[in-house]
Design an enzyme around this catalytic site. Structure first.
Site, PDB file in Angstrom:
ATOM      1  CE  LYS A   1      53.227  35.716  46.952  1.00 31.49           C
ATOM      2  NZ  LYS A   1      53.164  34.754  47.970  1.00 31.49           N
TER       3      LYS A   1
ATOM      4  CE1 TYR B   1      29.438  37.187  21.800  1.00 28.72           C
ATOM      5  CE2 TYR B   1      30.976  38.004  23.764  1.00 28.72           C
ATOM      6  CZ  TYR B   1      30.740  37.710  22.361  1.00 28.72           C
ATOM      7  OH  TYR B   1      31.714  37.703  21.332  1.00 28.72           O
TER       8      TYR B   1
ATOM      9  CG  MET C   1      39.300  37.951  25.053  1.00 29.81           C
ATOM     10  SD  MET C   1      39.758  36.874  23.469  1.00 29.81           S
ATOM     11  CE  MET C   1      38.675  35.181  23.764  1.00 29.81           C
TER      12      MET C   1
ATOM     13  NE  ARG D   1      51.054  28.035  50.654  1.00 29.97           N
ATOM     14  CZ  ARG D   1      51.037  29.185  50.595  1.00 29.97           C
ATOM     15  NH1 ARG D   1      50.087  29.992  49.966  1.00 29.97           N
ATOM     16  NH2 ARG D   1      51.858  30.303  51.028  1.00 29.97           N
TER      17      ARG D   1
HETATM   18  C1  LIG Z   1      53.101  35.892  49.323  1.00 26.27           C
HETATM   19  C2  LIG Z   1      53.333  35.628  50.588  1.00 26.27           C
HETATM   20  C3  LIG Z   1      53.757  36.921  51.428  1.00 26.27           C
HETATM   21  C4  LIG Z   1      53.201  38.177  51.279  1.00 26.27           C
HETATM   22  O1  LIG Z   1      51.867  38.264  51.596  1.00 26.27           O
HETATM   23  P1  LIG Z   1      50.799  39.349  51.517  1.00 26.27           P
HETATM   24  O2  LIG Z   1      49.649  39.095  52.402  1.00 26.27           O
HETATM   25  O3  LIG Z   1      50.883  39.768  50.151  1.00 26.27           O
HETATM   26  O4  LIG Z   1      51.638  40.477  52.449  1.00 26.27           O
HETATM   27  C5  LIG Z   1      54.462  36.473  52.627  1.00 26.27           C
HETATM   28  N1  LIG Z   1      54.932  35.292  52.905  1.00 26.27           N
HETATM   29  C6  LIG Z   1      54.761  33.870  52.074  1.00 26.27           C
HETATM   30  C7  LIG Z   1      55.148  32.635  52.650  1.00 26.27           C
HETATM   31  C8  LIG Z   1      53.901  34.346  50.996  1.00 26.27           C
HETATM   32  O5  LIG Z   1      53.774  33.363  50.189  1.00 26.27           O
END
Ligand SMILES: *Cc1c(COP(=O)(O)O)cnc(C)c1O
Length: 387
Positions: free
Chosen positions: A47, A266, A325, A144
């Protein structure tokens, strides 16, 4: 990103303001290390553009290494991945909503239903398209996305659901797997098991990277690692030997002397008490080199903790003053004069400067550091070799 249309990738990399080398060979080695740790199938979470590293490079390499199960966050990510991997199982972790049905069907995505509403939409699709596959996210403590464990068990009691409309995968997500002693780890596993018992024969997964290191009883059929593939430290129990997946560097534009009493950047928050030398590099928070890692003048430094440092020719060099930046100033007073010149690169994190240290300085986690690697870096991909 190429600076000019007629510039070769080599020249673009050699002259880049900020650049990232993606070590596909290390990512594949990290994946293989996990396959040696477990009897379960090791999937890959890709992802968010494979945590900022480029899904279009990472996913095919892991597929060639043998990964079959891929996890993305959204339907658009899944559609992009399908172009690369015609055969893989592609799970969509945020499920499916109105308007995405066609994209999911055409790309043979496996949405993971995270609520009864999403499940309703998915089941309507499945009635029309019996081959359509989906997963169930079970709520066991994260609060969640997820379907309550009790609701899932009830669904499994329905014969038609269990036989023709059944999910192909059950998953849940651990809340505190990076704290091996946390009471929720066991509790979540127990409620996950109750649901699993009601869905005999359906594959399941519970562990992301840190969950893998909790032990085999958390493994089930499939593992869902992300961070460990990308060389992050997911848990105090993660063994040594996972390799950095990316080296991020920024070009030195200027080296100059700062006189005693003068300040840098800055807000004049860093003052040189004696004469020193600084290197000005071409990366800043616009590159994901987060402002909260500044040497001074930001909230994260209020407790006196040090800001980030880079590494150049074996020397650790601290950020001084505020990161801006597009530019960051490093104190190179401790490096012998003439050692660091304009055109050299300072490593921000990767093989010499650890990702974890940078994240700590930023007051964040390595996940955010990686996903912040964004638009502006010129990327070079170091290929993985397959025997
Ligand atoms: C992002 C995610 C993972 C991977 O988690 P890591 O800690 O990066 O290995 C696994 N399962 C779900 C549901 C996630 O959202």
């Amino acid at each position: 990103m190429t600076a000019f249309p007629d510039m070769s990738p080599e020249v673009a990399f050699e002259t880049a303001p900020a650049r990232a080398t993606i070590h596909l060979d290390h990512i594949v080695a990290n994946w293989r290390a996990l396959t040696r740790l477990s009897k379960a199938r090791v999937g890959a979470v890709v992802k968010t553009d494979a945590y900022g590293l480029g899904m279009e490079h990472v996913a095919p390499a892991l597929s060639r290494a043998g990964a079959k199960d891929f996890f993305v966050a959204t339907v658009p990510e899944g559609a992009a991945l399908r172009n690369q991997l015609p055969e893989a199982d592609i799970f969509v972790l945020t499920g499916l909503w109105d308007g995405q049905e066609r994209a999911a069907l055409e790309n043979r995505l496996i949405p993971v239903a995270g609520s009864l509403d999403q499940l309703g939409l998915i089941l309507r699709l499945k009635r029309e398209h019996p081959d359509f596959r989906y997963g169930l996210m079970i709520e066991t403590g994260m609060n969640r996305l997820g379907i309550a464990a009790g609701d899932a068990v009830k669904l499994a009691g329905d014969r038609r659901f269990r036989t023709v409309l059944a999910p192909c995968h059950l998953m849940s997500h651990l809340v505190a797997s990076d704290e091996p002693g946390h009471w929720l780890n066991r509790k979540q596993r127990e409620s996950f098991e109750e649901v699993g018992a009601a869905f005999a024969g359906v594959e399941s997964s519970l562990a992301g990277s840190a969950g893998i290191f909790l032990g085999e009883e958390f493994h089930y059929e499939v593992l869902r690692p992300g961070l460990a593939l990308y060389g992050g430290m997911s848990s105090p129990r993660q063994p040594q030997g996972f390799m950095p997946a990316v080296t991020v560097e920024a070009r030195v534009l200027q080296v100059k002397t700062v006189r005693a009493g003068e300040t840098v950047s800055y807000g004049a928050t860093h003052r040189f008490h004696r004469e020193g030398r600084v290197a000005v590099v071409a990366a800043g928070y616009g590159d994901g080199w987060l402002r909260s890692m500044s040497g001074s003048g930001v909230k994260t430094r209020a407790d006196g903790s040090p800001g980030a440092h880079g590494v150049v020719k074996g020397f650790a060099v601290p950020v001084v003053g505020r990161i801006t930046m597009d530019l960051t100033v490093f104190d190179i007073s401790a490096v012998p004069e003439g050692f660091v010149l304009p055109g050299d690169y300072i490593e921000l994190f990767g093989e010499s400067a650890s990702l974890e240290n940078a994240a700590r300085a930023a007051g964040t986690i390595s996940y955010e550091m990686l996903t912040a690697i964004g638009r502006r870096y010129v990327k070079r991909v170091r290929a993985a070799h397959f025997a």
